[in-house]
Motif scaffolding. Structure first.
Motif, PDB file in Angstrom:
ATOM      1  N   HIS A 996      41.033  16.854  35.518  1.00  0.00           N
ATOM      2  CA  HIS A 996      41.988  17.763  36.149  1.00  0.00           C
ATOM      3  C   HIS A 996      41.823  19.144  35.515  1.00  0.00           C
ATOM      4  CE1 HIS A 996      44.827  14.265  37.494  1.00  0.00           C
ATOM      5  NE2 HIS A 996      43.581  14.154  37.944  1.00  0.00           N
ATOM      6  N   VAL A 997      41.537  20.122  36.347  1.00  0.00           N
ATOM      7  CA  VAL A 997      41.229  21.473  35.872  1.00  0.00           C
ATOM      8  C   VAL A 997      42.347  22.415  36.314  1.00  0.00           C
ATOM      9  CG1 VAL A 997      39.567  23.367  35.953  1.00  0.00           C
ATOM     10  CG2 VAL A 997      38.755  20.996  36.025  1.00  0.00           C
ATOM     11  N   TYR A 998      42.982  23.090  35.346  1.00  0.00           N
ATOM     12  CA  TYR A 998      44.058  24.044  35.635  1.00  0.00           C
ATOM     13  C   TYR A 998      43.537  25.446  35.292  1.00  0.00           C
ATOM     14  CZ  TYR A 998      46.937  19.845  35.712  1.00  0.00           C
ATOM     15  OH  TYR A 998      47.460  18.617  36.004  1.00  0.00           O
ATOM     16  N   VAL A 999      43.457  26.301  36.303  1.00  0.00           N
ATOM     17  CA  VAL A 999      42.918  27.650  36.136  1.00  0.00           C
ATOM     18  C   VAL A 999      44.063  28.652  36.234  1.00  0.00           C
ATOM     19  CG1 VAL A 999      41.297  29.367  37.009  1.00  0.00           C
ATOM     20  CG2 VAL A 999      40.702  26.945  37.117  1.00  0.00           C
ATOM     21  N   TYR A1000      44.250  29.440  35.179  1.00  0.00           N
ATOM     22  CA  TYR A1000      45.332  30.423  35.107  1.00  0.00           C
ATOM     23  C   TYR A1000      44.784  31.816  35.422  1.00  0.00           C
ATOM     24  CZ  TYR A1000      48.224  26.923  32.670  1.00  0.00           C
ATOM     25  OH  TYR A1000      48.956  25.814  32.331  1.00  0.00           O
ATOM     26  N   THR A1001      45.232  32.395  36.542  1.00  0.00           N
ATOM     27  CA  THR A1001      44.900  33.790  36.854  1.00  0.00           C
ATOM     28  C   THR A1001      45.926  34.694  36.174  1.00  0.00           C
ATOM     29  OG1 THR A1001      43.896  33.180  38.965  1.00  0.00           O
ATOM     30  CG2 THR A1001      44.588  35.475  38.712  1.00  0.00           C
ATOM     31  N   GLY A1002      45.487  35.801  35.592  1.00  0.00           N
ATOM     32  CA  GLY A1002      46.349  36.670  34.794  1.00  0.00           C
ATOM     33  C   GLY A1002      47.375  37.429  35.606  1.00  0.00           C
ATOM     34  N   GLN A1003      48.272  38.103  34.886  1.00  0.00           N
ATOM     35  CA  GLN A1003      49.359  38.873  35.485  1.00  0.00           C
ATOM     36  C   GLN A1003      48.978  40.337  35.696  1.00  0.00           C
ATOM     37  OE1 GLN A1003      52.224  37.832  36.546  1.00  0.00           O
ATOM     38  NE2 GLN A1003      52.588  35.829  35.609  1.00  0.00           N
ATOM     39  N   SER A1069      36.354  45.530  43.672  1.00  0.00           N
ATOM     40  CA  SER A1069      37.690  45.152  44.130  1.00  0.00           C
ATOM     41  C   SER A1069      37.896  43.640  44.104  1.00  0.00           C
ATOM     42  CB  SER A1069      37.920  45.672  45.556  1.00  0.00           C
ATOM     43  OG  SER A1069      36.991  45.072  46.448  1.00  0.00           O
ATOM     44  N   GLU A1070      36.792  42.861  43.976  1.00  0.00           N
ATOM     45  CA  GLU A1070      36.872  41.407  43.948  1.00  0.00           C
ATOM     46  C   GLU A1070      36.805  40.838  42.534  1.00  0.00           C
ATOM     47  OE1 GLU A1070      37.483  39.334  46.542  1.00  0.00           O
ATOM     48  OE2 GLU A1070      37.877  41.194  47.592  1.00  0.00           O
ATOM     49  N   TYR A1071      36.795  41.714  41.513  1.00  0.00           N
ATOM     50  CA  TYR A1071      36.772  41.212  40.142  1.00  0.00           C
ATOM     51  C   TYR A1071      38.032  40.392  39.879  1.00  0.00           C
ATOM     52  CZ  TYR A1071      32.754  44.087  38.856  1.00  0.00           C
ATOM     53  OH  TYR A1071      31.504  44.625  38.766  1.00  0.00           O
ATOM     54  N   TRP A1072      37.911  39.461  38.947  1.00  0.00           N
ATOM     55  CA  TRP A1072      38.978  38.478  38.705  1.00  0.00           C
ATOM     56  C   TRP A1072      39.331  38.476  37.230  1.00  0.00           C
ATOM     57  CZ3 TRP A1072      37.780  32.892  37.300  1.00  0.00           C
ATOM     58  CH2 TRP A1072      38.948  32.103  37.268  1.00  0.00           C
ATOM     59  N   TYR A1073      40.638  38.423  36.947  1.00  0.00           N
ATOM     60  CA  TYR A1073      41.088  38.335  35.563  1.00  0.00           C
ATOM     61  C   TYR A1073      41.586  36.921  35.308  1.00  0.00           C
ATOM     62  CZ  TYR A1073      43.131  39.439  31.043  1.00  0.00           C
ATOM     63  OH  TYR A1073      43.422  39.471  29.702  1.00  0.00           O
ATOM     64  N   CYS A1074      40.846  36.173  34.477  1.00  0.00           N
ATOM     65  CA  CYS A1074      41.213  34.797  34.142  1.00  0.00           C
ATOM     66  C   CYS A1074      41.864  34.782  32.765  1.00  0.00           C
ATOM     67  CB  CYS A1074      39.966  33.906  34.153  1.00  0.00           C
ATOM     68  SG  CYS A1074      40.314  32.203  33.658  1.00  0.00           S
ATOM     69  N   GLU A1075      43.018  34.147  32.695  1.00  0.00           N
ATOM     70  CA  GLU A1075      43.737  34.060  31.425  1.00  0.00           C
ATOM     71  C   GLU A1075      43.224  32.882  30.600  1.00  0.00           C
ATOM     72  OE1 GLU A1075      48.266  33.061  30.109  1.00  0.00           O
ATOM     73  OE2 GLU A1075      48.010  34.531  31.724  1.00  0.00           O
ATOM     74  N   LYS A1076      43.144  31.708  31.201  1.00  0.00           N
ATOM     75  CA  LYS A1076      42.659  30.536  30.482  1.00  0.00           C
ATOM     76  C   LYS A1076      42.363  29.411  31.464  1.00  0.00           C
ATOM     77  CE  LYS A1076      47.379  28.956  29.498  1.00  0.00           C
ATOM     78  NZ  LYS A1076      48.355  28.615  28.442  1.00  0.00           N
ATOM     79  N   CYS A1092      40.357  32.594  27.940  1.00  0.00           N
ATOM     80  CA  CYS A1092      39.381  33.518  28.509  1.00  0.00           C
ATOM     81  C   CYS A1092      39.839  34.967  28.286  1.00  0.00           C
ATOM     82  CB  CYS A1092      39.183  33.227  29.999  1.00  0.00           C
ATOM     83  SG  CYS A1092      37.967  34.312  30.787  1.00  0.00           S
ATOM     84  N   GLU A1093      40.978  35.329  28.926  1.00  0.00           N
ATOM     85  CA  GLU A1093      41.587  36.647  28.787  1.00  0.00           C
ATOM     86  C   GLU A1093      40.573  37.768  29.012  1.00  0.00           C
ATOM     87  OE1 GLU A1093      43.405  36.680  24.972  1.00  0.00           O
ATOM     88  OE2 GLU A1093      45.135  35.503  25.601  1.00  0.00           O
ATOM     89  N   ARG A1094      39.921  37.708  30.143  1.00  0.00           N
ATOM     90  CA  ARG A1094      38.967  38.767  30.451  1.00  0.00           C
ATOM     91  C   ARG A1094      38.698  38.828  31.947  1.00  0.00           C
ATOM     92  NH1 ARG A1094      34.789  40.206  28.060  1.00  0.00           N
ATOM     93  NH2 ARG A1094      35.136  39.092  26.132  1.00  0.00           N
ATOM     94  N   TRP A1095      38.157  40.005  32.344  1.00  0.00           N
ATOM     95  CA  TRP A1095      37.728  40.220  33.732  1.00  0.00           C
ATOM     96  C   TRP A1095      36.350  39.610  33.926  1.00  0.00           C
ATOM     97  CZ3 TRP A1095      40.795  42.354  37.456  1.00  0.00           C
ATOM     98  CH2 TRP A1095      41.918  43.056  37.032  1.00  0.00           C
ATOM     99  N   LEU A1096      36.165  39.055  35.092  1.00  0.00           N
ATOM    100  CA  LEU A1096      34.849  38.567  35.497  1.00  0.00           C
ATOM    101  C   LEU A1096      34.504  39.155  36.865  1.00  0.00           C
ATOM    102  CD1 LEU A1096      35.070  34.772  34.569  1.00  0.00           C
ATOM    103  CD2 LEU A1096      33.662  36.479  33.454  1.00  0.00           C
ATOM    104  N   PRO A1097      33.286  39.702  36.995  1.00  0.00           N
ATOM    105  CA  PRO A1097      32.273  39.965  35.984  1.00  0.00           C
ATOM    106  C   PRO A1097      32.752  41.048  35.000  1.00  0.00           C
ATOM    107  CG  PRO A1097      31.329  40.019  38.192  1.00  0.00           C
ATOM    108  CD  PRO A1097      32.816  40.035  38.345  1.00  0.00           C
ATOM    109  N   PHE A1098      32.027  41.177  33.879  1.00  0.00           N
ATOM    110  CA  PHE A1098      32.355  42.185  32.891  1.00  0.00           C
ATOM    111  C   PHE A1098      31.060  42.758  32.343  1.00  0.00           C
ATOM    112  CE2 PHE A1098      31.728  38.284  30.583  1.00  0.00           C
ATOM    113  CZ  PHE A1098      31.100  38.657  29.404  1.00  0.00           C
ATOM    114  N   MET A1099      31.185  43.936  31.747  1.00  0.00           N
ATOM    115  CA  MET A1099      30.006  44.565  31.152  1.00  0.00           C
ATOM    116  C   MET A1099      30.112  44.496  29.640  1.00  0.00           C
ATOM    117  SD  MET A1099      28.547  48.479  31.333  1.00  0.00           S
ATOM    118  CE  MET A1099      27.442  48.334  32.724  1.00  0.00           C
TER     119      MET A1099
END
Length: 1382
Positions: A996-1003, A1069-1076, A1092-1099
């Motif tokens: 079971h995978v729980y994906v948290y998108t940031g605020q 505009s489609e970049y994603w911020y994943c919290e954990k 995670c706490e970062r944008w994907l993709p990132f430089m």
């Protein structure tokens, strides 16, 4: 806290000793900003109405910023370089010198031409446009266009102003409507058709001209003759669509510019702008016209719109007749020219105009303009439009000039056009209006690779600065590739070049059929622009040869032989193609710098000695490093990296050129590069027809040489015998290139019609394809790119340039392979895996084992080896046509992906059928699981998998994998891949677990994404493979602040060790911020948390990463993301703190340099503000390695001034040595913008080491002496690097001269200031320029550097007395100057 390459904090806090929180922010107390309202005028031009601007320190942070802004608004040839008082007495050099409410003069020269401000204020800008918009609005449009440098962003042609158009119903000429083309209804072509549908009360789908040609676009409507025919889906119906019969002024009561014949003149108030126009048609036979006549009046304030002239008392403009009209144009100012023309419509469009008289009804001033010219496409010069200057005292006030316009069509297939081409030329004294390029000096216009010369007559325009060129999109060949335009002004003998090199085609590029091009009046700069563009295109199609592992040959056209490196180290160019001494292995050093090692004598490499002679050297060092310079003719030059300018050269006898050669006439430095193995079996290639085009299979089965170099143009090679091949379309399997029954197409089935003999053309590196069945017939190309069987000639139509996308095998499958061919087979397997779908092929698992696979039902019998396995796949009740892929896991490794049956002609995976495949597996140990799935393509993507069996062919051992799975996106968890454990004694070796995978998108703002997100889990027993997170428990996935639950089924991985997270976002505009991400295993209480706490993709460090490796929470101290390794010796943590106000962030790319006692390191690219870094009020953390540089004594941080808002307020930099915990806090607290103060985009900061005094910050005053030789000045950007005993200053742009407004002028001394941490004793200087600007050469006499250190004034002289010019002396634009000894 986890160390990551860039962690963003919303606020930085520091805890005080009392336990309270303090805020270490630094605020600057500033004085109120005083705004000054200033007017700027153009030097020597009283007709320019001035620019009013508000100047304050916020809007312009430096005087150069003001000059740059004014250059976009005041039309001067080289921009605004100087500002002075109205009489030109006092020059302005600082913003503080400007006084509120005053007026100033702008010029591009030192000398100012004074103007009468009272006169200038009375005469607004004489905007050179045929559009009836106000001068203020036109100036704003020009400013915006120049501000955004619209070299490749075109403006609409003439949609700005209302224009009358008559619309007929198809087949019913009496049903008609007259409309006004306003911006409201011409937003786009579809909106215009919708408007006509409502107006005509029937569905309008297509438009035609009155003579039946299709009107495909809005531009074509605007360029039409004034009438169109509206049709539904039916074809065009001829009819009496008489334009003049219906276009009477009474029909359009709302037109702002009403025209009344003299007898019906409407009473008007006496306002300036009412004109009486008398036009007399000649008495010559046929002088009258049936066309629509229009007139444009040009005044010093503005121009009128094209005003169409209609009469009510019979037909106007007939032989010997005088027609009088009253025009209302508004106040255009003092009249200086008119343009008169017609629409070339009706039965007799030709017209001979005798004279024109104009009277200003307000002032009574009269103008007489003699014409006596034909306006006809079949008379005189073919023009249907004339420009005529106003006469004063019997002489024209501005001369009429016949410009020579040279239009070059690109040398690409299908580049020519049959459409009507129109051009509008703009200069400082107006424009020509839209003119059709009608009469070329060539019999047929706009053919591929042809230069057409036209004459364009117009009232002299002065300095030309742009053209707008377009075509009407009509005709059979309506696309057009325009290379460039050159316009010659015979009065000044100046040539203005306009580079385009783009398509004007609805189906190519950006789909536009018009271009706005800016001028370059420097032929040298223009020639270099074209050359660099062609070299870039040549590199794109030739660089594939310079890949590691390729074997190359170099053919010399002068000697007619191949370059050979003999075992004794001698080199010549006399080899045959089969000579093994002429084979070279590629060792890539960087980009186009390579070492070419002899394939036969591996201890020798091709090199250039210090005298410039080609030889063989054994060390493989820098003397063997050669830079490959590709040329537009597909040849290459091999230049020494150690001594730039020295190249490999041979004479006509094939001998190495030496110093005794007196001239270049008998030398050849150009080589055609050949790669071995291009036509091996199963290779995938492009058959290029030009630098940017390739032979492609079209949807109807025909072939064209005008296709794009994309996947649609890929061909798979089937080798029949030596020199004979078939070519199968990769995009459309089982469709082969062929010549049959006098036609050449891609509808072949693999029979003899598809066999081609490959004929190599050594002189240009191309091949020609001769039909084996129809000997003597070759595949040829017509000018439009279509293929046709032709006899062989030296014409380019039979030349194809192969480009390898994927190398094949030297021998077909089933034959024995030597040991040296095993690597090639492994590469073939890897490339076939890449050809699978993006999802199925993206696997984190790799194996060194080579693999082969084939459907055993069609394969030949081969000798069995220890690595041969048979795979049996049993399909259930639902079959599939999708691509099926297999991975095999063993206790020593994994192999895959293996496409099963790809390329097979059989229909596989049918319901309740068993398919057999044969694969070769090596070195993975005992097999314990497999993964099998499909890519969800084809019409039947669902698949019912019943069973998989693997049988070792030599030992007979069988492994069973029970499945009973439905792999479908719409059923179950939506997975189309499954993992199966091996069964022993009827039981699975390992259990299948549903994680079971729980994906948290940031605020954070805009944290959500619609992009595809993938996950791969790693454990003690391998990985799950990259899985698409497809079916969430939420209706919409990955929304801001949302938790999405997914399920991933895999053979038990044991304890989880890490997770790979992948986001395929193509747009920012489609970049994603994943919290954990949290992973829970059923029946277990524990969970694995991956922060995670970062944008994907990132430089990070200059590279954009779309994936990141995450480690469980308890392991994060030990592990870092994929872009960083575990902490090593020399690792430092760098924290960059950006200021806490709104505009403090930057969009630029930031780099760091570090200087130690032993060496320096840099540039280290930290990242770009375009990728969520360096935002206001944030800290970004990076890890870098500074091993072996010694004790740190200074750093330099800089940015590249890129992006929309590059200015950056850097507050602080913290450096922490991870091993020792040593921390340095460096306060910066300043802006780093290019337009501020000295223009530096970098800052140097000294490190304060314990028990050691930091080095001081020194101000270096640089005196640059430009020589007094003719042409010594330069407009290029000059860069300097100061080098001393304590390191260097880095390359700095000499941005702002302290004593001159215009830098680097002939005989001038310019003073600049650079701030740098003390460099010690200055030893040398590197000075260079970038070659940009109209004057790009430079003669530098000397540089003197003055500075004060340790209370002592010092001065160092660096003599030069040399050119920095590509076309002078040795052609170098960079010099290393050594300090003159005292």
């Amino acid at each position: 806290m986890s160390e990551t390459p860039s962690t963003n904090f919303s606020m930085i806090h520091a805890a005080s000793s009392e336990g309270q929180t303090s805020y270490p922010r630094h605020f600057n107390v500033t004085q109120p900003v005083v705004a000054k309202r200033i007017s700027f005028y153009k030097s020597g031009d009283p007709q320019f109405n001035g620019i009013q601007m508000v100047v304050n320190p916020r809007s312009f942070k430096s005087f150069d910023a003001l000059l740059d802004n004014l250059s976009k608004k005041v039309p001067l040839p080289f921009g605004v370089r100087n500002i002075s008082t109205p009489r030109g007495i006092h020059g302005i050099t600082k913003l503080e010198d400007l006084e509120d409410g005053r007026s100033y003069i702008c010029s591009h020269k030192k000398k100012i031409k004074p103007i009468d401000l009272e006169k200038a204020r009375q005469k607004p800008l004489p905007w050179q446009s045929s559009r009836p918009v106000s001068g203020h609005r036109q100036a704003a449009q020009l400013a915006r266009a120049k501000e955004f440098s619209l070299t490749h962003q075109e403006l609409p042609l003439v949609v700005q102003t209302p224009r009358k158009l008559l619309v007929f119903k198809n087949g019913e000429p009496k049903t008609r409507h007259a409309i006004i083309l306003s911006r409201k209804i011409t937003r786009n072509f579809e909106a215009f058709l919708d408007y006509l549908t409502e107006l005509m009360q029937y569905p309008v789908v297509k438009l035609y001209t009155t003579d039946g040609r299709k009107v495909p676009s809005l531009q074509a409507v605007i360029l039409s003759s004034g009438a169109v025919v509206a049709a539904g889906r039916e074809p065009f119906k001829p009819g009496n669509y008489d334009l003049l019969k219906y276009l009477l002024p009474g029909q359009l009561p709302r037109i702002s510019k009403r025209i009344y014949p003299k007898g019906q003149t409407k009473p008007e108030s006496r306002k300036n702008g009412n004109w009486k126009v008398s036009i007399i048609t000649s008495e010559l036979p046929g002088a009258g016209t049936s066309s629509q006549i229009y007139i444009v009046l040009y005044g010093h304030r503005r121009s009128s719109a094209p005003i169409y002239l209609y009469g009510t008392g019979g037909d106007p403009f007939q032989e010997g007749r005088e027609d009088i009209f009253t025009l209302k144009t508004g106040d255009i100012g003092e009249l200086y020219k008119i343009r008169i023309g017609h629409s070339n419509s009706g039965l007799s469009p030709a017209w001979h105009c005798k004279e024109i008289k104009l009277q200003n009804l307000f002032s009574g001033e009269q103008f007489y303009i003699p014409v006596c010219r034909w306006l006809a496409q079949d008379r005189e010069d073919g023009e249907i439009c004339r420009e005529l200057p106003v006469f004063q005292k019997g002489q024209p006030i501005i001369p009429v000039t016949v410009y020579e316009v040279r239009v070059t069509t690109g040398d690409w297939w299908n580049a020519g056009t049959e459409s009507r081409v129109y051009i509008s030329v703009y200069g400082e004294k107006g424009d020509t209006g839209s003119r059709q390029l009608f009469r070329s000096k060539n019999p047929k216009k706009f053919l591929k690779g042809q230069t057409d010369i036209f004459s364009l007559e117009a009232v002299n325009l002065g300095y030309l600065y742009k053209v707008v060129i377009a075509h009407d999109g009509l005709g059979s060949g309506n696309g057009w590739f325009l290379d460039d335009i050159v316009i010659k002004d015979p009065t000044t003998d100046l040539e203005y070049a306009f580079l385009c090199h783009r398509w004007l085609d609805h189906g190519e590029d950006d789909g536009k059929i018009f271009r706005e091009l800016c001028a370059s009046d420097n032929s040298t700069f223009f020639g270099r622009q074209k050359l660099e563009l062609q070299r870039k295109e040549a590199w794109a199609v030739e660089s594939w040869k310079l890949k590691k592992g390729n074997i190359l040959q170099f053919y010399n056209r002068l000697s007619g032989g191949f370059v050979r490196l003999h075992p004794d180290g001698t080199v010549d160019a006399l080899g045959e193609k089969t000579d093994k001494n002429g084979l070279f292995d590629v060792i890539v050093k960087r980009r186009n710098i390579c070492i070419f090692q002899s394939h036969q004598t591996r201890n020798l490499s091709l090199a250039l000695d210090i005298s410039g002679m080609a030889t063989g050297m054994p060390d493989g060092g820098v003397t063997c490093e050669l830079r490959v310079l590709h040329l537009p003719n597909r040849c290459a030059i091999l230049e020494s990296v150690m001594v730039p300018g020295l190249t490999v050269a041979f004479n006509s006898q094939g001998k190495v050129a030496d110093e005794s050669t007196n001239s270049y006439a008998g030398l050849s430095k150009e080589f055609v590069i050949y790669a071995k193995g291009v036509f091996h079996n199963s290779a995938v290639i492009l058959l290029n027809t030009s630098l940017c085009q390739a032979l492609t299979l079209q949807s109807d089965g025909s072939c064209s040489g005008a296709g794009n170099q994309s996947e649609e143009s890929h061909w798979k090679v089937h080798k029949i015998s030596s020199g004979v091949c078939m070519f199968e379309s990769v995009k459309n399997p089982r469709m082969f290139l062929r010549i049959k029954n006098g036609h050449c197409d891609g509808r072949g089935t693999g029979d003899l019609d598809c066999h081609f003999k490959i004929q190599r053309n050594l002189e240009n590196g191309s091949i020609s394809l001769e039909s084996v069945k129809s000997k003597g017939l070759f595949i040829g190309l017509l000018p439009d790119g279509q293929t046709k069987p032709v006899l062989y000639t030296k014409d380019t139509g039979v030349f194809f340039y192969p480009q390898v996308i994927q190398f094949g095998r030297e021998k077909p499958m089933g034959t024995s392979a030597t040991a040296s061919q095993q690597e090639e087979k492994a590469r073939e397997s890897g490339n076939q895996a890449e050809a699978a779908s993006q999802y199925m092929a993206h696997s984190p698992s790799h194996s060194l084992a080579s693999t082969e696979f084939r459907n055993t039902s069609t394969s030949d019998t081969v000798l069995l080896s220890d690595d041969e396995w048979q795979v049996l796949v049993l399909t259930g009740n639902t079959g599939t046509q999708a691509n099926v892929t297999l991975w095999v896991y063993g206790d020593k490794g994994v192999i895959g992906p293996l496409p099963l049956g790809k390329g097979s002609k059989e229909q596989l995976f049918l319901p309740r059928k068993e398919n057999e495949f044969q694969v070769q597996i090596q070195n993975i140990g005992k097999i314990y699981k497999i993964r099998i799935g499909h890519d969800a393509t084809s019409e039947q993507p669902e698949w019912s998998l019943q069973m998989v069996k693997m049988k070792h062919l030599k030992s007979g051992k069988t492994l069973n994998f029970a499945a009973n799975k439905c792999l479908s996106r719409i059923q179950g968890d939506g997975d189309i891949v499954c993992e199966l454990p091996v069964e022993e004694d009827g039981k699975a070796l390992f259990p299948i677990v549903r994680y079971h995978v729980y994906v948290y998108t940031g605020q954070l703002k805009e944290a959500e994404t619609t992009s595809a997100v993938y996950l791969c889990l790693y454990g003690e027993r391998g990985d799950s493979g990259v899985r698409l997170l497809y079916k969430s428990d939420k209706p919409i996935k990955f929304q801001r602040g949302q938790i999405d639950k997914f399920q991933v089924e895999a053979v038990s991985l044991g304890k989880l060790q890490k997770a790979l997270l992948l986001c395929k976002a193509t747009d920012q505009s489609e970049y994603w911020y994943c919290e954990k991400v949290i992973i829970r295993e059923p029946m277990k209480e524990s969970e694995s948390i991956f922060n995670c706490e970062r944008w994907l993709p990132f430089m990070s460090q200059g590279i954009i990463h779309s994936e990141i490796e995450l480690y469980p929470q308890e392991m994060q101290i030990k592990h870092q993301p994929k872009t960083q390794e575990e902490a090593n010796e020399g690792d430092w943590k760098i924290t960059v703190v950006t200021g806490d106000f709104e505009k403090a962030g930057t969009t630029a790319t930031v780099s760091l340099y570090a200087y130690g006692e032993k060496m320096s390191s840099g540039p280290i690219i930290l990242g770009s503000g375009k990728h969520q870094l360096f935002n206001p009020n944030s800290a970004d953390i990076f890890k870098i390695n500074l091993k072996d540089i010694g004790e740190l004594y200074k750093i330099r941080i800089e940015h590249d001034n890129s992006g929309k808002d590059p200015s950056w307020y850097l507050e602080e930099i913290k450096l922490e040595e991870i091993d020792t915990g040593k921390v340095f806090s460096l306060t910066v607290d300043c802006w780093i913008p290019e337009n501020e103060n000295d223009g530096d985009t970098c800052k140097e900061i000294a490190i304060n080491q314990p028990y050691k005094k930091p080095l001081p910050l020194v101000i270096y005053e640089i005196h640059v002496y430009t020589g007094s030789k003719l042409g010594a000045e330069t407009d290029s950007n000059v860069l300097i690097n100061l080098i001393g005993t304590r390191g260097d200053s880095g390359k700095r742009r000499l941005h702002k001269s302290m004593n001159n407004q215009v830098k680097f002028q002939q005989g001038q001394v310019d003073i600049f200031v650079i701030k740098s941490v003390s460099l010690g004793e200055l030893k040398k200087v590197l000075i260079s320029h970038d070659g940009t600007g109209p004057g790009n050469g430079w003669f530098l006499e000397k540089i003197i550097i003055k500075f004060k250190e340790d209370k002592e004034d010092q001065e160092v002289l660096f003599p030069c007395d040399r050119w920095l010019d590509e076309y002078q002396e040795d052609g170098k634009t960079e010099r290393e100057l050594t300090a003159e000894s005292k």
